[in-house]
Design an enzyme around this catalytic site. Structure first.
Site, PDB file in Angstrom:
ATOM      1  N   ASP A  75      28.221   3.014 -58.374  1.00 56.25           N
ATOM      2  CA  ASP A  75      29.096   3.470 -57.880  1.00 56.25           C
ATOM      3  C   ASP A  75      29.278   4.986 -57.557  1.00 56.25           C
ATOM      4  O   ASP A  75      28.601   5.759 -58.204  1.00 56.25           O
ATOM      5  CB  ASP A  75      30.227   3.290 -58.836  1.00 56.25           C
ATOM      6  CG  ASP A  75      31.782   3.427 -58.380  1.00 56.25           C
ATOM      7  OD1 ASP A  75      32.017   3.286 -57.306  1.00 56.25           O
ATOM      8  OD2 ASP A  75      32.768   3.598 -59.364  1.00 56.25           O
TER       9      ASP A  75
ATOM     10  N   GLY B 134      30.960   6.610 -51.869  1.00 57.98           N
ATOM     11  CA  GLY B 134      31.812   7.064 -50.968  1.00 57.98           C
ATOM     12  C   GLY B 134      32.349   8.370 -51.184  1.00 57.98           C
ATOM     13  O   GLY B 134      32.298   9.194 -50.317  1.00 57.98           O
TER      14      GLY B 134
ATOM     15  N   HIS C 151      26.602   5.198 -48.587  1.00 56.66           N
ATOM     16  CA  HIS C 151      26.037   3.708 -49.108  1.00 56.66           C
ATOM     17  C   HIS C 151      24.612   3.571 -48.405  1.00 56.66           C
ATOM     18  O   HIS C 151      23.688   3.052 -48.996  1.00 56.66           O
ATOM     19  CB  HIS C 151      26.760   2.413 -48.063  1.00 56.66           C
ATOM     20  CG  HIS C 151      28.367   2.468 -48.594  1.00 56.66           C
ATOM     21  ND1 HIS C 151      28.435   2.354 -49.956  1.00 56.66           N
ATOM     22  CD2 HIS C 151      29.567   2.401 -47.799  1.00 56.66           C
ATOM     23  CE1 HIS C 151      30.000   2.399 -50.010  1.00 56.66           C
ATOM     24  NE2 HIS C 151      30.284   2.279 -48.750  1.00 56.66           N
TER      25      HIS C 151
ATOM     26  N   TRP D 127      35.948  -6.895 -50.304  1.00 62.84           N
ATOM     27  CA  TRP D 127      36.390  -7.348 -49.092  1.00 62.84           C
ATOM     28  C   TRP D 127      37.765  -6.737 -48.644  1.00 62.84           C
ATOM     29  O   TRP D 127      38.125  -6.818 -47.280  1.00 62.84           O
ATOM     30  CB  TRP D 127      36.843  -8.679 -49.044  1.00 62.84           C
ATOM     31  CG  TRP D 127      35.320  -9.666 -49.122  1.00 62.84           C
ATOM     32  CD1 TRP D 127      35.196 -10.231 -50.159  1.00 62.84           C
ATOM     33  CD2 TRP D 127      34.405  -9.955 -47.992  1.00 62.84           C
ATOM     34  NE1 TRP D 127      33.881 -11.026 -50.029  1.00 62.84           N
ATOM     35  CE2 TRP D 127      33.409 -10.770 -48.723  1.00 62.84           C
ATOM     36  CE3 TRP D 127      34.257  -9.621 -46.787  1.00 62.84           C
ATOM     37  CZ2 TRP D 127      32.338 -11.286 -47.851  1.00 62.84           C
ATOM     38  CZ3 TRP D 127      33.218 -10.057 -46.212  1.00 62.84           C
ATOM     39  CH2 TRP D 127      32.253 -10.985 -46.600  1.00 62.84           C
TER      40      TRP D 127
ATOM     41  N   LEU E  53       8.586  -7.376 -61.402  1.00 59.58           N
ATOM     42  CA  LEU E  53       9.832  -7.051 -61.630  1.00 59.58           C
ATOM     43  C   LEU E  53      11.060  -7.847 -61.087  1.00 59.58           C
ATOM     44  O   LEU E  53      10.570  -8.402 -59.784  1.00 59.58           O
ATOM     45  CB  LEU E  53      10.061  -5.512 -60.850  1.00 59.58           C
ATOM     46  CG  LEU E  53      11.753  -4.929 -61.231  1.00 59.58           C
ATOM     47  CD1 LEU E  53      11.702  -4.292 -62.771  1.00 59.58           C
ATOM     48  CD2 LEU E  53      12.013  -3.752 -60.433  1.00 59.58           C
TER      49      LEU E  53
ATOM     50  N   ARG F 143      26.784   2.593 -65.630  1.00 61.69           N
ATOM     51  CA  ARG F 143      27.722   2.592 -64.411  1.00 61.69           C
ATOM     52  C   ARG F 143      27.635   4.085 -64.169  1.00 61.69           C
ATOM     53  O   ARG F 143      27.961   4.950 -64.787  1.00 61.69           O
ATOM     54  CB  ARG F 143      29.258   2.265 -64.622  1.00 61.69           C
ATOM     55  CG  ARG F 143      30.109   2.345 -63.377  1.00 61.69           C
ATOM     56  CD  ARG F 143      31.331   1.923 -63.501  1.00 61.69           C
ATOM     57  NE  ARG F 143      32.114   1.883 -62.510  1.00 61.69           N
ATOM     58  CZ  ARG F 143      33.060   1.130 -61.840  1.00 61.69           C
ATOM     59  NH1 ARG F 143      33.365  -0.009 -62.419  1.00 61.69           N
ATOM     60  NH2 ARG F 143      33.483   1.327 -60.677  1.00 61.69           N
TER      61      ARG F 143
HETATM   62  C1  IPE Z   1      32.382  -1.731 -58.192  1.00 64.10           C
HETATM   63  O1  IPE Z   1      32.806  -0.346 -57.704  1.00 64.10           O
HETATM   64  C2  IPE Z   1      31.594  -2.551 -57.281  1.00 64.10           C
HETATM   65  C3  IPE Z   1      30.251  -2.039 -56.669  1.00 64.10           C
HETATM   66  C4  IPE Z   1      29.728  -1.011 -57.151  1.00 64.10           C
HETATM   67  C5  IPE Z   1      29.632  -2.824 -55.827  1.00 64.10           C
HETATM   68  P1  IPE Z   1      34.289  -0.116 -57.133  1.00 64.10           P
HETATM   69  O2  IPE Z   1      34.194   1.085 -56.690  1.00 64.10           O
HETATM   70  O3  IPE Z   1      34.496  -1.371 -56.045  1.00 64.10           O
HETATM   71  O4  IPE Z   1      34.990  -0.418 -58.361  1.00 64.10           O
HETATM   72  P2  IPE Z   1      36.586   0.271 -58.626  1.00 64.10           P
HETATM   73  O5  IPE Z   1      37.394  -0.252 -57.317  1.00 64.10           O
HETATM   74  O6  IPE Z   1      36.708   1.610 -58.562  1.00 64.10           O
HETATM   75  O7  IPE Z   1      36.946  -0.485 -59.887  1.00 64.10           O
HETATM   76  C1  IPE Z   2      29.990   1.912 -54.510  1.00 61.04           C
HETATM   77  O1  IPE Z   2      30.444   3.054 -54.083  1.00 61.04           O
HETATM   78  C2  IPE Z   2      29.454   0.966 -53.840  1.00 61.04           C
HETATM   79  C3  IPE Z   2      30.282  -0.229 -53.292  1.00 61.04           C
HETATM   80  C4  IPE Z   2      31.417  -0.482 -53.908  1.00 61.04           C
HETATM   81  C5  IPE Z   2      29.775  -1.162 -52.067  1.00 61.04           C
HETATM   82  P1  IPE Z   2      31.898   3.225 -53.377  1.00 61.04           P
HETATM   83  O2  IPE Z   2      31.925   2.983 -52.105  1.00 61.04           O
HETATM   84  O3  IPE Z   2      32.783   2.326 -54.213  1.00 61.04           O
HETATM   85  O4  IPE Z   2      31.910   4.719 -53.893  1.00 61.04           O
HETATM   86  P2  IPE Z   2      33.351   5.532 -54.286  1.00 61.04           P
HETATM   87  O5  IPE Z   2      33.728   4.977 -55.682  1.00 61.04           O
HETATM   88  O6  IPE Z   2      34.318   5.318 -53.219  1.00 61.04           O
HETATM   89  O7  IPE Z   2      32.886   7.080 -54.397  1.00 61.04           O
HETATM   90 MG    MG Z   3      33.704   2.864 -56.115  1.00 62.72          MG
END
Ligand code: IPE
Ligand code: IPE
Ligand code: MG
Length: 241
Positions: A16, A19, A33, A65, A127, A177
């Protein structure tokens, strides 16, 4: 590197923060990403020498989604690109790839790419890399229960766990995480019942070998009791039985 004792064999990662990593640099989220894929490659390469044999990563959740359509299609493109670019290398490196999650909603091109990558790498043993894509823990439990019910199989802890999509591997020992969020976001709800949790403030693109080693050292200091008392564990290896 972390000490050899008390090493997690299976680590799970919620990757996570991509973004936010991009926004901090005034870049489009998709740039984060893309960077995240580079981090994943780096972390995967670091695992075998640390005696980790299985890595399960959360790449796209059932709820992702609901993001803006450009971001969703950008993520699908990254998956398609990573499949064509990275799979031959994973194959050479002895990594077995599996994709865990619903195939519903994925394009024919992506579905074919997932199947081909799984077939190509099926004989690899160094792995195991499980990529959870279009995955949600609730989806997994509900679909497993529905299959058992349709077959008339009694639902027990054993039958349900055997019907889940990760039934081919052990439960994760350690779940990391990144991105400074302390929640599971629908990842491995069943399998993480006794997993050690580790939260990193780093955004996933900034996570590196040193950060992995910090997580492994932290894990090494934990006492996994599985409901027993500390006294019961002294001088014994910890087993779930
Ligand atoms: C969890 O992250 C999903 C992935 C890392 C693929 P999110 O960014 O979607 O989770 P929330 O919305 O902050 O809980
Ligand atoms: C995790 O990073 C990747 C996916 C959920 C696909 P995020 O896209 O959730 O990044 P933040 O949490 O918005 O920074
Ligand atoms: Mg996120």
């Amino acid at each position: 590197m972390a000490e050899l004792h008390n090493v997690p064999r299976h680590i799970a990662i919620v990757m996570d923060g991509n973004g936010r990593w991009a926004s901090k640099r005034f870049l489009p989220r998709i740039a984060g990403h893309n960077r995240g894929v580079e981090t994943l490659k780096r972390i995967i390469s670091a695992c075998p020498s640390r005696h980790i044999d299985t890595v399960t990563v959360f790449a796209f959740s059932s709820e992702n989604w609901n993001r803006p359509v450009e971001e969703v299609s950008g993520l699908m493109d990254i998956l398609a690109m990573a499949l064509s670019r990275e799979v031959p290398k994973l194959q050479r490196d002895g990594v077995r790839l599996r994709f865990v999650g619903s195939r519903e909603g994925l394009s024919e091109r992506v579905k074919k790419g997932l199947e081909d990558a799984e077939a190509l790498t099926a004989g690899n043993t160094l792995l195991s890399l499980n990529v959870c894509f279009n995955y949600g823990g609730r989806w997994d439990i509900a679909s497993a229960a529905a299959r058992l019910a349709a077959a008339g199989t009694p639902i027990t802890e054993l039958s349900l766990s055997q019907a889940l999509s990760l039934s081919f591997c052990s439960d994760p020992d350690l779940l990391i995480r990144t991105g400074n969020e302390m929640r599971l976001s629908n990842f491995l709800l069943w399998q993480s019942a006794y997993t050690e949790l580790y939260f990193s403030e780093l955004l996933w693109p900034d996570f590196d070998e040193a950060a992995l080693d910090a997580a492994l050292s932290d894990y090494a200091s934990r006492e996994r009791r599985f409901g027993k008392t500390s006294d019961q564990l002294v001088g014994k290896s910890v087993t779930k039985a």
